[in-house]
Design a protein around this motif. Structure first.
Motif, PDB file in Angstrom:
ATOM      1  N   GLU A   1       0.842  -1.197   0.000  1.00 57.06           N
ATOM      2  CA  GLU A   1       0.000   0.000   0.000  1.00 57.06           C
ATOM      3  C   GLU A   1       0.877   1.246   0.000  1.00 57.06           C
ATOM      4  OE1 GLU A   1      -3.251   0.151   2.890  1.00 57.06           O
ATOM      5  OE2 GLU A   1      -2.643   2.186   3.363  1.00 57.06           O
ATOM      6  N   ALA A   2       0.557   2.178  -0.885  1.00 57.67           N
ATOM      7  CA  ALA A   2       1.341   3.403  -0.961  1.00 57.67           C
ATOM      8  C   ALA A   2       1.073   4.246   0.262  1.00 57.67           C
ATOM      9  CB  ALA A   2       0.961   4.169  -2.226  1.00 57.67           C
ATOM     10  N   GLY A   3       2.129   4.958   0.698  1.00 58.01           N
ATOM     11  CA  GLY A   3       1.986   5.844   1.829  1.00 58.01           C
ATOM     12  C   GLY A   3       1.555   7.220   1.374  1.00 58.01           C
ATOM     13  N   VAL A   4       1.680   8.190   2.269  1.00 58.75           N
ATOM     14  CA  VAL A   4       1.377   9.578   1.936  1.00 58.75           C
ATOM     15  C   VAL A   4       2.515  10.109   1.054  1.00 58.75           C
ATOM     16  CG1 VAL A   4       1.021  11.884   2.843  1.00 58.75           C
ATOM     17  CG2 VAL A   4       0.115   9.889   4.082  1.00 58.75           C
ATOM     18  N   VAL A   5       2.138  10.705  -0.057  1.00 57.95           N
ATOM     19  CA  VAL A   5       3.133  11.193  -1.009  1.00 57.95           C
ATOM     20  C   VAL A   5       3.102  12.709  -1.032  1.00 57.95           C
ATOM     21  CG1 VAL A   5       3.903  11.180  -3.409  1.00 57.95           C
ATOM     22  CG2 VAL A   5       2.881   9.114  -2.404  1.00 57.95           C
ATOM     23  N   GLN A   6       4.265  13.306  -0.900  1.00 55.79           N
ATOM     24  CA  GLN A   6       4.375  14.756  -0.954  1.00 55.79           C
ATOM     25  C   GLN A   6       5.371  15.164  -2.028  1.00 55.79           C
ATOM     26  OE1 GLN A   6       4.635  15.331   3.780  1.00 55.79           O
ATOM     27  NE2 GLN A   6       4.485  17.260   2.646  1.00 55.79           N
ATOM     28  N   SER A   7       5.128  16.328  -2.605  1.00 51.46           N
ATOM     29  CA  SER A   7       6.112  16.903  -3.518  1.00 51.46           C
ATOM     30  C   SER A   7       5.985  18.423  -3.507  1.00 51.46           C
ATOM     31  CB  SER A   7       5.893  16.362  -4.937  1.00 51.46           C
ATOM     32  OG  SER A   7       4.695  16.862  -5.475  1.00 51.46           O
ATOM     33  N   PRO A   8       7.088  19.123  -3.804  1.00 54.53           N
ATOM     34  CA  PRO A   8       8.435  18.587  -3.968  1.00 54.53           C
ATOM     35  C   PRO A   8       9.056  18.240  -2.612  1.00 54.53           C
ATOM     36  CG  PRO A   8       8.496  20.960  -4.041  1.00 54.53           C
ATOM     37  CD  PRO A   8       7.046  20.602  -3.916  1.00 54.53           C
ATOM     38  N   ARG A   9      10.131  17.486  -2.601  1.00 53.35           N
ATOM     39  CA  ARG A   9      10.832  17.192  -1.348  1.00 53.35           C
ATOM     40  C   ARG A   9      11.612  18.404  -0.863  1.00 53.35           C
ATOM     41  NH1 ARG A   9      12.516  12.405   0.500  1.00 53.35           N
ATOM     42  NH2 ARG A   9      12.959  13.694   2.332  1.00 53.35           N
ATOM     43  N   TYR A  10      12.148  19.144  -1.812  1.00 50.72           N
ATOM     44  CA  TYR A  10      12.943  20.324  -1.466  1.00 50.72           C
ATOM     45  C   TYR A  10      12.561  21.462  -2.416  1.00 50.72           C
ATOM     46  CZ  TYR A  10      15.735  16.686   0.730  1.00 50.72           C
ATOM     47  OH  TYR A  10      16.144  15.614   1.476  1.00 50.72           O
ATOM     48  N   LYS A  11      12.551  22.672  -1.853  1.00 50.09           N
ATOM     49  CA  LYS A  11      12.255  23.848  -2.654  1.00 50.09           C
ATOM     50  C   LYS A  11      13.019  25.027  -2.086  1.00 50.09           C
ATOM     51  CE  LYS A  11       9.762  25.792  -5.951  1.00 50.09           C
ATOM     52  NZ  LYS A  11       9.800  25.343  -7.370  1.00 50.09           N
ATOM     53  N   ILE A  12      13.732  25.724  -2.974  1.00 47.55           N
ATOM     54  CA  ILE A  12      14.464  26.920  -2.586  1.00 47.55           C
ATOM     55  C   ILE A  12      13.920  28.072  -3.418  1.00 47.55           C
ATOM     56  CG2 ILE A  12      16.725  28.039  -2.452  1.00 47.55           C
ATOM     57  CD1 ILE A  12      17.965  25.241  -2.321  1.00 47.55           C
ATOM     58  N   ILE A  13      13.500  29.130  -2.749  1.00 43.53           N
ATOM     59  CA  ILE A  13      12.934  30.272  -3.458  1.00 43.53           C
ATOM     60  C   ILE A  13      13.448  31.561  -2.837  1.00 43.53           C
ATOM     61  CG2 ILE A  13      10.825  29.056  -4.143  1.00 43.53           C
ATOM     62  CD1 ILE A  13       9.382  30.514  -1.857  1.00 43.53           C
ATOM     63  N   GLU A  14      13.297  32.639  -3.579  1.00 47.98           N
ATOM     64  CA  GLU A  14      13.595  33.968  -3.059  1.00 47.98           C
ATOM     65  C   GLU A  14      12.380  34.452  -2.274  1.00 47.98           C
ATOM     66  OE1 GLU A  14      17.392  34.249  -4.755  1.00 47.98           O
ATOM     67  OE2 GLU A  14      16.376  35.830  -3.620  1.00 47.98           O
ATOM     68  N   LYS A  15      12.626  35.291  -1.275  1.00 40.39           N
ATOM     69  CA  LYS A  15      11.503  35.854  -0.518  1.00 40.39           C
ATOM     70  C   LYS A  15      10.600  36.639  -1.460  1.00 40.39           C
ATOM     71  CE  LYS A  15      13.959  39.985   1.021  1.00 40.39           C
ATOM     72  NZ  LYS A  15      14.433  40.757   2.202  1.00 40.39           N
ATOM     73  N   LYS A  16       9.332  36.656  -1.104  1.00 36.91           N
ATOM     74  CA  LYS A  16       8.257  37.304  -1.853  1.00 36.91           C
ATOM     75  C   LYS A  16       7.772  36.472  -3.037  1.00 36.91           C
ATOM     76  CE  LYS A  16       9.568  42.003  -0.544  1.00 36.91           C
ATOM     77  NZ  LYS A  16       9.813  43.391  -1.006  1.00 36.91           N
ATOM     78  N   GLN A  17       8.429  35.357  -3.333  1.00 37.41           N
ATOM     79  CA  GLN A  17       7.953  34.471  -4.392  1.00 37.41           C
ATOM     80  C   GLN A  17       6.867  33.549  -3.855  1.00 37.41           C
ATOM     81  OE1 GLN A  17       8.944  34.599  -7.728  1.00 37.41           O
ATOM     82  NE2 GLN A  17       9.730  36.512  -6.865  1.00 37.41           N
ATOM     83  N   PRO A  18       6.009  33.025  -4.719  1.00 40.45           N
ATOM     84  CA  PRO A  18       5.019  32.050  -4.284  1.00 40.45           C
ATOM     85  C   PRO A  18       5.603  30.631  -4.307  1.00 40.45           C
ATOM     86  CG  PRO A  18       4.665  32.574  -6.576  1.00 40.45           C
ATOM     87  CD  PRO A  18       5.827  33.433  -6.116  1.00 40.45           C
TER      88      PRO A  18
END
Lengths: 115, 112
Positions: A1-18
């Protein structure tokens, strides 16, 4: 059985970005949670869904955070605009609240870094 | 409101040492109690749980007993291994539809 899936694992953004995070819960789980985990701290609830309905969003900073759970399955958590203090791990969890303790199952999390 | 307090870490032990991580809670009624573990680079996993007073949860050599009179749920293991190095979270939940409320976590490092 598949578990809970999340994405992305990592995200790097500049402040004020969505930024947006996606979660697919375990099949059949009607309750979905988004938690925030700051470094060295325990997870804190942001929002809880029962099916499509957000039943507890009291800790969600609604000026910049939003969430949705279309059709009572997948969910998306959005931050717009992101601030430096939003750097954290965003955890999704699901459970079945029909009976029993409603044990939560967690995804691996989405680590956000805001520069 | 409901809350969980657990001992601060980090805790450093030698392999085969005895482990105790203290956890106490404040809650109305009779919550279910949990220990979750977070291994490096992985998500939170349920380690054990207890749903009523005097219940003992156990898994992978770890044990914890739900003590209503002392509002405690201390985690114990008789002989730790290097592979037990992780962050351990105590948590409580009110009923099947409540939120899971966590303590701040205790980091355990086991040295060979």
């Amino acid at each position: 059985e598949a578990g809970v899936v999340q994405s992305p694992r990592y995200k790097i953004i500049e402040k004020k970005q969505p930024v947006a995070f996606w979660c697919n819960p375990i099949s059949g789980h009607n309750t979905l949670y988004w938690y925030l985990q700051n470094l060295g701290q325990g997870p804190e609830l942001l929002i809880r869904y029962e099916n499509e309905e957000a039943v507890d969003d009291s800790q969600l900073p609604k000026d910049r955070f939003s969430a949705e759970r279309l059709k009572g399955v997948d969910s998306t958590l959005k931050i717009q605009p992101a601030e430096l203090g939003d750097s954290a791990v965003y955890l999704c969890a699901s459970s079945y609240s029909g009976r029993g303790t409603g044990e939560l199952f967690f995804g691996e999390g989405s680590r956000l870094t805001v520069l | 409101g409901d809350s969980v307090t657990q001992m601060e870490g980090p805790v450093t032990l030698s392999e085969e040492a005895f482990l105790t991580i203290n956890c106490t809670y404040t809650a109305t009624g009779y919550p279910s109690l949990f220990w979750y573990v977070q291994y490096p680079g992985e998500g939170l996993q349920l380690l054990l749980k207890a749903t009523k007073a005097d219940d003992k949860g156990s898994n992978k050599g770890f044990e914890a007993t739900y003590r209503k009179e002392t509002t405690s749920f201390h985690l114990e293991k008789g002989s730790v291994q290097v592979s037990d190095s992780a962050v351990y979270f105590c948590a409580l939940k009110q009923g099947s539809q409540g939120n899971l409320i966590f303590g701040k976590g205790t980091k355990l490092s086991v040295k060979p």
